[in-house]
Design a protein around this motif. Structure first.
Motif, short mmCIF file in Angstrom:
data_model
loop_
_atom_site.label_atom_id
_atom_site.label_comp_id
_atom_site.label_asym_id
_atom_site.label_seq_id
_atom_site.Cartn_x
_atom_site.Cartn_y
_atom_site.Cartn_z
N GLY A 243 -20.23 0.69 -8.19
CA GLY A 243 -19.71 1.29 -9.41
C GLY A 243 -18.25 1.69 -9.30
O GLY A 243 -17.71 2.34 -10.18
N ILE A 244 -17.60 1.29 -8.22
CA ILE A 244 -16.17 1.58 -8.00
C ILE A 244 -15.40 0.32 -8.33
O ILE A 244 -15.76 -0.77 -7.88
CB ILE A 244 -15.92 2.00 -6.53
N PRO A 245 -14.33 0.42 -9.11
CA PRO A 245 -13.54 -0.79 -9.44
C PRO A 245 -13.08 -1.53 -8.18
O PRO A 245 -12.72 -0.90 -7.17
CB PRO A 245 -12.34 -0.23 -10.22
N TYR A 246 -13.09 -2.86 -8.26
CA TYR A 246 -12.80 -3.65 -7.06
C TYR A 246 -11.40 -3.41 -6.52
O TYR A 246 -11.20 -3.44 -5.30
CB TYR A 246 -13.07 -5.14 -7.29
N GLN A 247 -10.42 -3.12 -7.39
CA GLN A 247 -9.08 -2.84 -6.90
C GLN A 247 -9.08 -1.57 -6.05
O GLN A 247 -8.39 -1.49 -5.03
CB GLN A 247 -8.08 -2.67 -8.05
N ASN A 248 -9.84 -0.57 -6.46
CA ASN A 248 -9.95 0.67 -5.69
C ASN A 248 -10.62 0.41 -4.35
O ASN A 248 -10.24 0.99 -3.33
CB ASN A 248 -10.74 1.73 -6.46
N LEU A 249 -11.65 -0.45 -4.35
CA LEU A 249 -12.32 -0.77 -3.08
C LEU A 249 -11.37 -1.47 -2.11
O LEU A 249 -11.38 -1.17 -0.91
CB LEU A 249 -13.54 -1.65 -3.34
N ILE A 250 -10.58 -2.39 -2.62
CA ILE A 250 -9.60 -3.07 -1.77
C ILE A 250 -8.63 -2.05 -1.19
O ILE A 250 -8.34 -2.06 0.01
CB ILE A 250 -8.85 -4.18 -2.54
N ASN A 251 -8.15 -1.14 -2.03
CA ASN A 251 -7.23 -0.11 -1.56
C ASN A 251 -7.89 0.79 -0.52
O ASN A 251 -7.30 1.09 0.52
CB ASN A 251 -6.72 0.74 -2.73
N LEU A 252 -9.13 1.22 -0.77
CA LEU A 252 -9.84 2.07 0.19
C LEU A 252 -9.98 1.38 1.54
O LEU A 252 -9.80 1.99 2.60
CB LEU A 252 -11.22 2.45 -0.35
N TYR A 253 -10.30 0.09 1.51
CA TYR A 253 -10.46 -0.66 2.75
C TYR A 253 -9.12 -0.78 3.50
O TYR A 253 -9.06 -0.57 4.71
CB TYR A 253 -11.04 -2.05 2.48
N TYR B 118 -4.79 16.24 -1.84
CA TYR B 118 -5.70 15.11 -2.00
C TYR B 118 -5.13 14.00 -2.89
O TYR B 118 -5.74 12.96 -3.03
CB TYR B 118 -7.03 15.60 -2.56
N VAL B 119 -3.97 14.23 -3.45
CA VAL B 119 -3.34 13.20 -4.27
C VAL B 119 -2.74 12.15 -3.35
O VAL B 119 -1.99 12.47 -2.42
CB VAL B 119 -2.25 13.81 -5.19
N VAL B 120 -3.09 10.93 -3.59
CA VAL B 120 -2.59 9.82 -2.78
C VAL B 120 -1.47 9.15 -3.54
O VAL B 120 -1.64 8.76 -4.70
CB VAL B 120 -3.72 8.81 -2.48
N LYS B 121 -0.33 9.00 -2.88
CA LYS B 121 0.78 8.30 -3.52
C LYS B 121 0.44 6.81 -3.56
O LYS B 121 0.00 6.23 -2.57
CB LYS B 121 2.07 8.52 -2.75
N ARG B 122 0.64 6.22 -4.72
CA ARG B 122 0.36 4.80 -4.89
C ARG B 122 1.59 4.10 -5.43
O ARG B 122 2.40 4.69 -6.13
CB ARG B 122 -0.79 4.60 -5.87
N ARG B 123 1.70 2.84 -5.09
CA ARG B 123 2.79 2.03 -5.59
C ARG B 123 2.20 0.69 -6.03
O ARG B 123 1.53 0.01 -5.24
CB ARG B 123 3.83 1.81 -4.50
N PRO B 124 2.45 0.30 -7.27
CA PRO B 124 1.89 -0.98 -7.72
C PRO B 124 2.57 -2.15 -7.01
O PRO B 124 3.78 -2.14 -6.82
CB PRO B 124 2.18 -1.00 -9.22
N VAL B 125 1.77 -3.11 -6.61
CA VAL B 125 2.28 -4.33 -5.98
C VAL B 125 1.52 -5.53 -6.53
O VAL B 125 0.39 -5.40 -7.00
CB VAL B 125 2.15 -4.33 -4.43
N SER B 126 2.14 -6.67 -6.47
CA SER B 126 1.46 -7.92 -6.84
C SER B 126 1.16 -8.67 -5.56
O SER B 126 2.02 -8.79 -4.69
CB SER B 126 2.36 -8.77 -7.74
N MET B 127 -0.06 -9.15 -5.45
CA MET B 127 -0.47 -9.88 -4.24
C MET B 127 -1.26 -11.11 -4.64
O MET B 127 -1.97 -11.10 -5.63
CB MET B 127 -1.37 -9.00 -3.36
N ASN B 128 -1.14 -12.14 -3.84
CA ASN B 128 -1.99 -13.31 -3.98
C ASN B 128 -3.11 -13.16 -2.98
O ASN B 128 -2.87 -13.10 -1.77
CB ASN B 128 -1.20 -14.59 -3.71
N LEU B 129 -4.33 -13.05 -3.48
CA LEU B 129 -5.50 -12.86 -2.61
C LEU B 129 -6.40 -14.09 -2.70
O LEU B 129 -6.49 -14.74 -3.75
CB LEU B 129 -6.29 -11.62 -3.04
#
Length: 75
Positions: free
Chosen positions: A51-61, A24-35
């Motif tokens: 109640g979920i941080p917006y960065q996590n929501l963007i990633n989930l989507y 269940y561990v998801v590999k993540r890599r930090p990136v910089s993006m212009n949104l």
């Protein structure tokens, strides 16, 4: 009164030779993006209601889009 000393209950050594990786561990890599500000505002609003941080929501989507192999439709 009734408290247990955790240090005396712990093993000195543990055997992890038969351990398996956490699936269940998801590999993540930090990136910089212009949104677009509109996108950030939308996900920040969603973050407040869920109640979920917006960065996590963007990633989930984005992960959902990738798994469903969604394609963009330009108009």
């Amino acid at each position: 009164m009734g408290e247990k000393n955790i240090d005396t209950e712990m093993e000195q050594e543990y055997d992890f030779s038969s351990a398996r990786p956490n699936q269940y561990v998801v590999k993540r890599r930090p990136v910089s993006m212009n949104l677009a500000e509109e996108a950030i505002s939308y996900f920040k609003q969603q973050a407040q209601s869920t109640g979920i941080p917006y960065q996590n929501l963007i990633n989930l989507y984005l992960v959902q889009c990738a798994r469903e192999r969604k394609t963009l439709k330009f108009t």
